[in-house]
Design an enzyme around this catalytic site. Sequence first.
Site, short mmCIF file in Angstrom:
data_model
loop_
_atom_site.label_atom_id
_atom_site.label_comp_id
_atom_site.label_asym_id
_atom_site.label_seq_id
_atom_site.Cartn_x
_atom_site.Cartn_y
_atom_site.Cartn_z
N ASN A 1 0.98 -1.21 -0.33
CA ASN A 1 0.13 -0.05 0.09
C ASN A 1 1.03 1.29 -0.02
O ASN A 1 1.45 1.45 1.23
CB ASN A 1 -1.04 -0.12 1.18
CG ASN A 1 -1.99 1.06 1.30
OD1 ASN A 1 -1.46 2.22 0.67
ND2 ASN A 1 -2.96 0.94 1.69
N THR B 1 0.17 3.79 3.01
CA THR B 1 0.73 3.66 4.40
C THR B 1 2.12 3.39 4.46
O THR B 1 2.86 3.89 5.43
CB THR B 1 0.06 2.33 4.93
OG1 THR B 1 0.32 1.31 4.04
CG2 THR B 1 -1.51 2.63 4.86
N GLU C 1 11.29 0.15 9.76
CA GLU C 1 12.67 0.49 10.41
C GLU C 1 13.44 1.14 9.55
O GLU C 1 14.08 2.09 9.85
CB GLU C 1 13.16 -0.69 10.99
CG GLU C 1 12.41 -1.55 11.96
CD GLU C 1 12.37 -1.33 13.42
OE1 GLU C 1 13.07 -0.33 13.82
OE2 GLU C 1 11.65 -1.92 14.05
#
Length: 768
Positions: free
Chosen positions: A662, A665, A735
């Site tokens: 996505n 996001t 991360e």
Amino acid sequence: MTQTEVASPPRSEAKELSVGKPIDRVDGTAKTTGTARFSAEYPYPDLAHAALVHATVARGRITAIDTADASAVEGVLAVLTHENAPALKPALSPSPLNLSSMVSGTSLDYLNTDEVHWNGQPVAVVVAETLDAARHAALLVRVTYDQLPATVDFAAEEKNATPVKGDLISPGEEKKGDAEAALAAAPVSVDLRFTTPPYHHNAIEPHATTAAWDGDRLTVHDATQSIDWVRKHLALRFGVPVAGVRVIAPYVGGGFGGKGSVWAGTILAAMAARVTGRPVRMVLTRESIYHTVGGRTPSAQRVALGADADGRMTALIHTSVSRIGRIGGRPEPVTAASGHLYDAATILLQQNIVELDLLPNTFMRAPGESIGTFALEAAVDELAGELGLDPIELRMRNEPAKNPLDGKDFSNRMLREAYALGAEKFGWSRRTPQPGSMRDGRWLVGMGVASAYHPPVQLNANITVRLSVDGTVVVRCGFQEMGMGGATVQGQIAADALGVPLASVKVEYGDSELPIAPMAGGATQTASVATALLAACDKLKRSMLALARRSGESPLRGQRLDRLEARDGGLYQIGKPGVGEKYTDILGRAGRPSVDAAVGSDTGLGAVAGQVRFMTKFLRDRRRWVKAATGAHFCEVRVDPDTGEVRVSRWVGSFDVGTVINPKTASSQLRGGIVMGIGMAMSEQTLIDPRTGRIMNPSLSEYHVPVHADVPPIEIHYLNEPDPTMPLGLRGLGEVGITGVAAALANAVHHATGRRVRDLPITLDKLL
């Protein structure tokens, strides 16, 4: 406005999919309208409130504790201290063979000892009818101590650091050849020292717990990013069955690693509820969070690089010193990325630690890699200057074809392409090489780059999927949602796997009564859950095929196939699109309201088998290849030559993170990591008094996180090339966004001013 390149589906995919589309988060409306309920918002009858009392010495013993004034405050129900608190069971020793054992923030048996191990340790809990009464009474608890010598000054203790012993998760020393000798013989070299301060998480939602007991059954609403491990830890500490503990956390307002472990607030809220027989809520103040929730370790690092005249690295040395607490914490893998990024002929990596009488450190976004890439990538920039090479060119000359330390294959690595895309989007060709040579009016302009690197990990997840005759799908998995869009992307994956519209998929998550999932951290959750979800969808489709074969009217009867492909709301035979049947027709003819499939088990032999599968896959993957999310950061700064004020004016991030499920996001995640890295580089630092071990700036008024004016337009771009070793080709990306950010910014500041800052944060005094 920020700009985002929308990722296209992988080129091999022909049909219309949900995966690859920038779909709004399914919980967006609930959060923006205020209907989403967080851990401190669950109503309970007779709810009481709790507040902490903190130690004011770094090490010692409590000699007296006076609770009379606190107990006299109207509404106070109890004051718990080491003199009257119920006993806790001890925490397990951390072991990578039992990952839930690593969830304990400290090894302290809270309120079960008169010993003090850090300045800020909880030494009492006040429980009252109202939050105001609890916090007021907590100020009236008087504690006296027999103070003992404490070691709290990281800089002073650096010389006493000892080497880290490696384990399955974090290696100690790694080497290839004689790097020190190669460095001494190198025609061109740099040998540099870098430092980073301690940092603290500052999630929008404070740490909060609402706990209620019903006999030996405990229900906890907790701001956690580790639902299953919290449940197991609480069951252990309170001596109750795991099945008797329920942890609920459908919404978590940010975590960044700080909510990945179990800290004092969670345990003491449950203890207070058990003692008083009332539901108890504990919402930590910002100051209490700093004193009871670990942050990122400080570091001192040496990076030494040697190269020949053409810029080929002959030596790469990266050593670090970080800290842990005497009662907990793990060494951060500060040097981890340095073994993978550059094809140096010789390599030496060594991590060292000191133990201090401070609150143990804990996970914080890209632990180790975020501060390690600052030192490495700033040193590479300095070497480029010594060689007279463009910083990107130096990196490309040393881009490895295989893993530099051991020659393993990369699962898929396209860092060259990420640099090429980023340089084009950023306009790197307009950069003039000489520091201080670019201006915009009175502002000095600088451009810097750095590499991003973070390895993904896959853990076990259990899941169930139900496909109903009305066309709806329910996915059930107890994963965590901290705002990154987990429920949205798993819904997209399920929709494509079963050939249904995304609107027909409901994802249930955030509750320990659901099938268990790993913690949200380490860029693990999306891939781990997706692996189980895809397997469950395949099992479900095989069940549908079996139903169809039993029907004489089904066009699938008698077909030679062992699985079905879902497409356009129906189930079709692979290779024969014309031979198929709608799943609703299959279920209707069979008289079945739904069909279910499950992957994994939470109990008994199934749970043991899951652990064996995880360890087998983990070790097999380690032997076969190296996989990581990578990227290139491009930063532009403007610096006032008179005041030293630095403004980050533009940012472009270009990433190789596999398939982008996505783009909306994903871009939010990566952009958030960059913003966090800007704070790390420019303003954030936890100030610890080297005499007392007291945190001196435990609030958002004194710990300076980036505000809107500090954040430039941030463009995010993707290569969107699948990793063939990962589910759907995706890699974790939560991360990697922060790694390399501080270095890119420091490199840009050097380019603008000619001043090299090797000790974060980059403050005005270091540029004047």
